[in-house]
Scaffold this motif. Structure first.
Motif, PDB file in Angstrom:
ATOM      1  N   LEU A 395      19.615 -28.747   0.361  1.00 10.06           N
ATOM      2  CA  LEU A 395      20.747 -28.126  -0.320  1.00 10.06           C
ATOM      3  C   LEU A 395      21.464 -29.223  -1.101  1.00 10.06           C
ATOM      4  N   VAL A 396      21.423 -29.145  -2.437  1.00 12.06           N
ATOM      5  CA  VAL A 396      21.941 -30.214  -3.278  1.00 12.06           C
ATOM      6  C   VAL A 396      23.031 -29.682  -4.204  1.00 12.06           C
ATOM      7  N   GLY A 397      23.806 -30.613  -4.754  1.00 13.26           N
ATOM      8  CA  GLY A 397      24.894 -30.267  -5.653  1.00 13.26           C
ATOM      9  C   GLY A 397      25.966 -31.343  -5.586  1.00 13.26           C
ATOM     10  N   SER A 401      30.915 -28.635  -4.264  1.00 11.32           N
ATOM     11  CA  SER A 401      30.106 -27.466  -4.623  1.00 11.32           C
ATOM     12  C   SER A 401      29.972 -26.486  -3.466  1.00 11.32           C
ATOM     13  N   LYS A 403      28.350 -27.384  -0.333  1.00  8.65           N
ATOM     14  CA  LYS A 403      27.169 -27.650   0.505  1.00  8.65           C
ATOM     15  C   LYS A 403      27.542 -27.794   1.989  1.00  8.65           C
ATOM     16  N   SER A 404      28.472 -28.706   2.277  1.00 12.63           N
ATOM     17  CA  SER A 404      28.850 -28.941   3.673  1.00 12.63           C
ATOM     18  C   SER A 404      29.523 -27.718   4.280  1.00 12.63           C
ATOM     19  N   ASP A 532      23.716 -33.100   7.600  1.00 14.34           N
ATOM     20  CA  ASP A 532      24.706 -33.202   6.526  1.00 14.34           C
ATOM     21  C   ASP A 532      24.804 -34.653   6.060  1.00 14.34           C
ATOM     22  N   ILE A 564      21.317 -31.364   3.778  1.00 10.76           N
ATOM     23  CA  ILE A 564      22.370 -31.405   2.767  1.00 10.76           C
ATOM     24  C   ILE A 564      22.471 -32.838   2.241  1.00 10.76           C
ATOM     25  N   HIS A 566      22.808 -35.563  -1.644  1.00  9.40           N
ATOM     26  CA  HIS A 566      22.800 -35.729  -3.101  1.00  9.40           C
ATOM     27  C   HIS A 566      21.829 -36.832  -3.507  1.00  9.40           C
ATOM     28  N   MET A 581      23.517 -25.898  -5.562  1.00 15.86           N
ATOM     29  CA  MET A 581      24.811 -25.222  -5.539  1.00 15.86           C
ATOM     30  C   MET A 581      25.757 -25.807  -6.579  1.00 15.86           C
ATOM     31  N   LEU A 586      25.052 -20.356  -5.643  1.00 13.09           N
ATOM     32  CA  LEU A 586      23.684 -20.856  -5.768  1.00 13.09           C
ATOM     33  C   LEU A 586      23.208 -20.611  -7.190  1.00 13.09           C
TER      34      LEU A 586
END
Length: 634
Positions: A395-397, A401, A403-404, A532, A564, A566, A581, A586
């Protein structure tokens, strides 16, 4: 512009005198970026503190000189040093949360520097501060200038730190991990800002980082530190094309990327040796795969290999002036991912383990005397995704955004503070509807590894108690003896000795603490782990060990991950599926190879374009290798 000559920095500690920097020499030219790289504990940040005379009370410069122009900063009285610090030489600290004054607005902290070192005062100084906030990418700078640090995200606080460091337009900036806490897009913006200032003002930058891709894009010269010493110094093109020291080669091999999918990453065994001793051998000998008898008998000196390339290693005798065993790291990696292996193919057809359906997490905004809800912060706003058994969904962004918040929401950690709607299903079972014993049973199958292991491990408990706590709570069927056996097996599983159970979290390195966090998550045999940003604070070599551990656990135990992050290098190496995200929604999801090589959403394309890569720097490095740089010409 800056000449450091045989700098030695000592710190008084309970274990004796620690020589954090040992006979370090380097030069920094006007308009040049010199990058110091290496693991935590190698002396990079202590070098920065020594240059600016910001050592702790127990520290001192024991020998050597730091000459800024004709002035030796080591010999200046503190009152005179304040005229240089901030105006001639400034620093961007690594941790903005502890560097910014929490009871002053960010604008006041920038204005303080401007008024101390320039002729601007009052409204003019405030306008200049607003300009700097805008230049470093703070949205609505006219409004945010009056906010306090706690009202900003980690990335925004780092941008404020950069504005403070640059506000008086110094000649030299020491940048200590300036982009570690930033997203790739903001990181690209900050690096572009530093480069533009360097070109317009001929700013000299001493860049301290462990991100080799950032070094490739920014640095003219590179110095690699290990255990307080420089072990290799070279032009950037030379260093990336032909790293010589075994430590440098090992770090390159430990970098995760698409070309290494399905293969274990090369990790460096052991740790940086303690610096409270006199070394009678090579400091890297206990971790080196090329160690020779001579390495155990005497420490090596820096050897000049020609073209300004120096290395501290007995593999390259000074008389030969050429590598005994030439080494070249190939920076070119394929544009597409490696073919999926058996595990990835199996994961693609596995049953759905975790599913989010139109998931929303809204935080209420309350105002007035009665604290009535007037609006909501839509942190997660209609997210739908699936995680297959035994697979990894990345899960990136950007920061903010959501994610967490997705991870904390599905872990049921936000019930008291947020309004949650939609469905979070674990094997078809709705998590949001569970209470009491049913929720505890679900948490046996769903565990978490937090970003900061030091903050998530109880500092007052021994490791054995930390690991046993979860087992005792969620596995009531196990007696004390069986729990003890399980804890010993867990420590062995994550690569720690059984004696680690009797120690406290502060007695471990960052990478070891993260291993403990993973062991705690594994203690109850979960089916899925929410990770995370588990490697964001780790060095390259430690990150490789943790990623190898994640891979091994998945292959042996069939654990699934919601990862999660980046860090796109980690995503390329680890992920089977990717979900992107933006602003709580999404925007794109699909197989890893499709998202990374053929993204369809402009936001995903922008994220990938902003990722610093060694391959992106290839043309830059080749151009530098062909001839002298414009810096040398000037």
């Amino acid at each position: 512009m800056l000449t450091v000559d045989h700098l030695c920095t000592e710190i008084d500690a309970e274990t004796g005198v620690v020589r954090a920097v040992d006979a370090l020499s380097l030069t920094l030219e006007r308009g040049e970026t010199f990058a110091l790289v290496g693991e935590s504990g190698c002396g990079k940040s202590m070098t920065a503190m020594s240059l600016l005379r910001l050592l702790p009370d127990s520290g001192r410069v024991a020998a050597g000189s730091v000459r800024l122009g004709e002035t030796d900063l080591v010999q200046l009285p503190e009152a005179k040093m304040r005229d240089f610090r901030g105006r001639r030489i400034s620093i961007i600290f690594q941790e903005p949360s502890t560097s910014l004054n929490p009871i002053m607005t960010v604008g006041r902290q920038i204005i303080e520097v401007i008024e101390r070192h320039t002729a601007l005062r009052g409204a003019d100084a405030r306008r200049r501060a607003i300009e700097w906030l805008d230049r470093v990418g703070i949205p609505e700078p006219e409004r945010r200038i009056d906010t306090y640090p706690f009202q900003m995200s980690g990335g925004q606080k780092q941008r404020v730190m950069i504005a403070i460091a640059l506000a008086a337009e110094p000649d030299i900036v020491v940048a200590d991990e300036p982009t570690t806490a930033l997203d790739v897009t903001i990181q690209a913006q900050i690096l572009d800002l530093l480069k533009s200032l360097q070109q317009s003002q001929r700013l000299a930058i001493l860049l301290i980082t462990h991100d080799l891709a950032v070094v490739a894009q920014m640095a003219h010269r590179v110095g690699m530190m290990y255990a307080g010493q420089l072990v290799e110094v070279a032009e950037a093109a030379e260093f990336f094309a032909r790293p010589l020291h075994p430590y440098a080669v090992s770090l390159f091999q430990a970098l995760p990327d698409a070309a290494k999918r399905g293969q274990p990453l090369a990790s460096i065994p052991g740790q940086v040796p303690p610096l409270n001793q006199s070394f009678t051998r090579c400091r890297f000998a206990n971790r080196c795969s090329h160690v020779m008898p001579r390495c155990e008998q005497t420490p090596p000196d820096l050897v000049d290999m020609g073209h300004g390339h120096q290395v501290r290693c007995f593999l390259y005798p000074e008389a030969e002036r050429a590598p005994a065993t030439p080494t070249r790291v190939d920076l070119r990696s394929p544009t597409t991912l490696q073919p999926t292996g058996a595990h990835e193919r199996a994961a693609a057809t596995a049953e759905t383990l975790l599913e989010l359906r139109d998931y929303r997490v809204w935080f209420p905004i309350r105002k007035g005397l009665l604290q009535r809800t007037v609006d909501y912060v839509r942190a997660v706003d209609g997210v739908s995704l699936k995680v297959a058994a035994g697979s990894t969904l990345a899960l990136v962004g950007e920061s903010g955004s959501g994610k967490s918040t997705v991870g904390k929401g599905l872990l049921q950690l936000l019930r008291q503070t947020a309004t949650i709607s939609g469905q979070a299903l674990l094997r078809g079972q709705p998590l949001d509807a569970l209470e009491g014993e049913a929720l505890r049973a679900a948490r046996r199958r769903l565990q978490v590894v937090f970003q900061d292991p030091f903050a998530s491990l109880n500092p007052r408990m021994r490791v054995s108690d930390i690991l046993e706590e979860g087992v005792a709570a969620l596995r009531t069927d196990l007696d004390a003896r069986e729990r003890g056996r399980r804890i010993a097996a867990l420590l062995d599983r994550v690569g720690l000795p059984s004696t680690a159970g009797q120690r406290f979290p502060h007695e471990f390195s960052g990478g070891q603490r993260q291993r403990l966090a993973i062991a705690r998550a594994l203690a109850v045999e979960p089916e899925i782990i929410v990770a995370d940003e588990p490697t964001s604070a780790l060095d390259v070599s430690v990150q490789a060990q943790i990623l190898n551990l994640f891979k091994e656990l998945q292959q042996e135990l069939g654990v699934a991950y919601l990862f999660i992050t980046h860090n796109f290098g980690v995503v390329e190496y680890l992920a089977d599926e990717i979900a992107v995200m933006k602003a709580g929604k999404l925007v794109e999801a699909g197989p890893a190879d499709q998202i990374l090589t053929r993204p369809s959403d402009p936001y995903t394309q922008a994220l990938l374009a902003a990722v610093p890569r060694l391959t992106v720097a290839e043309a830059f490095l080749e151009e530098r290798a062909r001839g002298s740089s414009s810096l040398n010409e000037s």
